[in-house]
Design a protein around this motif. Sequence first.
Motif, mmCIF file in Angstrom:
data_model
loop_
_atom_site.group_PDB
_atom_site.id
_atom_site.type_symbol
_atom_site.label_atom_id
_atom_site.label_comp_id
_atom_site.label_asym_id
_atom_site.label_seq_id
_atom_site.Cartn_x
_atom_site.Cartn_y
_atom_site.Cartn_z
ATOM 1 N N PHE A 12 29.296 -27.808 70.484
ATOM 2 C CA PHE A 12 28.024 -28.399 70.101
ATOM 3 C C PHE A 12 26.899 -27.372 70.197
ATOM 4 O O PHE A 12 26.062 -27.261 69.297
ATOM 5 C CB PHE A 12 27.714 -29.620 70.969
ATOM 6 C CG PHE A 12 26.398 -30.259 70.645
ATOM 7 C CD1 PHE A 12 26.243 -30.981 69.467
ATOM 8 C CD2 PHE A 12 25.315 -30.126 71.488
ATOM 9 C CE1 PHE A 12 25.024 -31.558 69.151
ATOM 10 C CE2 PHE A 12 24.096 -30.697 71.180
ATOM 11 C CZ PHE A 12 23.952 -31.419 70.014
ATOM 12 N N VAL A 13 26.901 -26.596 71.271
ATOM 13 C CA VAL A 13 25.890 -25.551 71.438
ATOM 14 C C VAL A 13 26.034 -24.492 70.336
ATOM 15 O O VAL A 13 25.038 -24.019 69.780
ATOM 16 C CB VAL A 13 25.986 -24.920 72.847
ATOM 17 C CG1 VAL A 13 25.110 -23.689 72.967
ATOM 18 C CG2 VAL A 13 25.617 -25.950 73.906
ATOM 19 N N LEU A 14 27.270 -24.153 69.996
ATOM 20 C CA LEU A 14 27.502 -23.191 68.904
ATOM 21 C C LEU A 14 26.974 -23.723 67.571
ATOM 22 O O LEU A 14 26.386 -22.973 66.784
ATOM 23 C CB LEU A 14 28.991 -22.883 68.776
ATOM 24 C CG LEU A 14 29.600 -21.953 69.822
ATOM 25 C CD1 LEU A 14 31.115 -21.961 69.705
ATOM 26 C CD2 LEU A 14 29.053 -20.555 69.678
ATOM 27 N N GLU A 15 27.199 -24.995 67.307
ATOM 28 C CA GLU A 15 26.716 -25.591 66.047
ATOM 29 C C GLU A 15 25.194 -25.502 65.962
ATOM 30 O O GLU A 15 24.643 -25.043 64.947
ATOM 31 C CB GLU A 15 27.114 -27.065 65.962
ATOM 32 C CG GLU A 15 28.574 -27.334 65.842
ATOM 33 C CD GLU A 15 28.894 -28.798 66.082
ATOM 34 O OE1 GLU A 15 28.051 -29.654 65.748
ATOM 35 O OE2 GLU A 15 29.979 -29.079 66.609
ATOM 36 N N ILE A 16 24.526 -25.958 67.002
ATOM 37 C CA ILE A 16 23.061 -25.948 67.002
ATOM 38 C C ILE A 16 22.555 -24.508 66.895
ATOM 39 O O ILE A 16 21.622 -24.225 66.138
ATOM 40 C CB ILE A 16 22.511 -26.631 68.272
ATOM 41 C CG1 ILE A 16 22.970 -28.095 68.335
ATOM 42 C CG2 ILE A 16 20.995 -26.537 68.340
ATOM 43 C CD1 ILE A 16 22.568 -28.940 67.138
ATOM 44 N N ALA A 17 23.189 -23.593 67.646
ATOM 45 C CA ALA A 17 22.781 -22.190 67.587
ATOM 46 C C ALA A 17 22.967 -21.623 66.184
ATOM 47 O O ALA A 17 22.110 -20.879 65.689
ATOM 48 C CB ALA A 17 23.574 -21.369 68.604
ATOM 49 N N ALA A 18 24.069 -21.970 65.527
ATOM 50 C CA ALA A 18 24.310 -21.469 64.168
ATOM 51 C C ALA A 18 23.218 -21.942 63.215
ATOM 52 O O ALA A 18 22.719 -21.156 62.396
ATOM 53 C CB ALA A 18 25.684 -21.919 63.675
ATOM 54 N N PHE A 19 22.820 -23.201 63.311
ATOM 55 C CA PHE A 19 21.783 -23.722 62.425
ATOM 56 C C PHE A 19 20.443 -23.033 62.694
ATOM 57 O O PHE A 19 19.720 -22.674 61.764
ATOM 58 C CB PHE A 19 21.651 -25.233 62.576
ATOM 59 C CG PHE A 19 22.922 -25.987 62.308
ATOM 60 C CD1 PHE A 19 23.849 -25.546 61.369
ATOM 61 C CD2 PHE A 19 23.216 -27.144 63.001
ATOM 62 C CE1 PHE A 19 25.014 -26.236 61.119
ATOM 63 C CE2 PHE A 19 24.387 -27.845 62.758
ATOM 64 C CZ PHE A 19 25.286 -27.397 61.820
ATOM 65 N N VAL A 20 20.124 -22.819 63.963
ATOM 66 C CA VAL A 20 18.869 -22.138 64.317
ATOM 67 C C VAL A 20 18.907 -20.678 63.858
ATOM 68 O O VAL A 20 17.928 -20.162 63.313
ATOM 69 C CB VAL A 20 18.610 -22.244 65.839
ATOM 70 C CG1 VAL A 20 17.467 -21.336 66.268
ATOM 71 C CG2 VAL A 20 18.336 -23.684 66.239
ATOM 72 N N ILE A 21 20.036 -20.012 64.062
ATOM 73 C CA ILE A 21 20.175 -18.614 63.645
ATOM 74 C C ILE A 21 20.007 -18.491 62.136
ATOM 75 O O ILE A 21 19.339 -17.568 61.652
ATOM 76 C CB ILE A 21 21.532 -18.046 64.109
ATOM 77 C CG1 ILE A 21 21.548 -17.884 65.619
ATOM 78 C CG2 ILE A 21 21.826 -16.719 63.418
ATOM 79 C CD1 ILE A 21 22.937 -17.659 66.200
ATOM 80 N N LEU A 22 20.604 -19.397 61.386
ATOM 81 C CA LEU A 22 20.472 -19.350 59.928
ATOM 82 C C LEU A 22 19.013 -19.533 59.500
ATOM 83 O O LEU A 22 18.548 -18.883 58.564
ATOM 84 C CB LEU A 22 21.372 -20.387 59.271
ATOM 85 C CG LEU A 22 22.871 -20.066 59.322
ATOM 86 C CD1 LEU A 22 23.683 -21.258 58.833
ATOM 87 C CD2 LEU A 22 23.177 -18.832 58.504
ATOM 88 N N ALA A 23 18.301 -20.402 60.192
ATOM 89 C CA ALA A 23 16.881 -20.590 59.877
ATOM 90 C C ALA A 23 16.089 -19.324 60.203
ATOM 91 O O ALA A 23 15.284 -18.857 59.387
ATOM 92 C CB ALA A 23 16.327 -21.781 60.648
#
Length: 113
Positions: free
Chosen positions: A11-22
């Motif tokens: 879950f932390v990886l998913e949220i981090a991936a979305f933030v990183i992409l932004a």
Amino acid sequence: MTIRVNDVVRFVLEIAAFVILALWGFFAFPLPWPGILIGIGAPVFAILLWALFRSPKAVFAVDPFVKALVEIAIFSSAALGLWQLGQPILAAVFALVAAVSGVLNGRREITES
């Protein structure tokens, strides 16, 4: 349903991936255009892919290998975004944690199905 440590890591990886992409979209491209479009569009596209194919309540029930491909595409895009932003060590750590978590989750999914 029990929540495992790897579920929290994922879950932390998913949220981090979305933030990183932004962040990648906003900082790697000139503002206001195309930076705003990519900064908003990249995470929205990743969230859409995740919701359609990878989430526990995904819209489309697909094979575990298709789920893995979607996950690899999103997490590797985030790692490459970090790399392009000048954070190679952070990109490598993110990619390594995502790979280990994905393998553990994939093994669990295959044995449960």
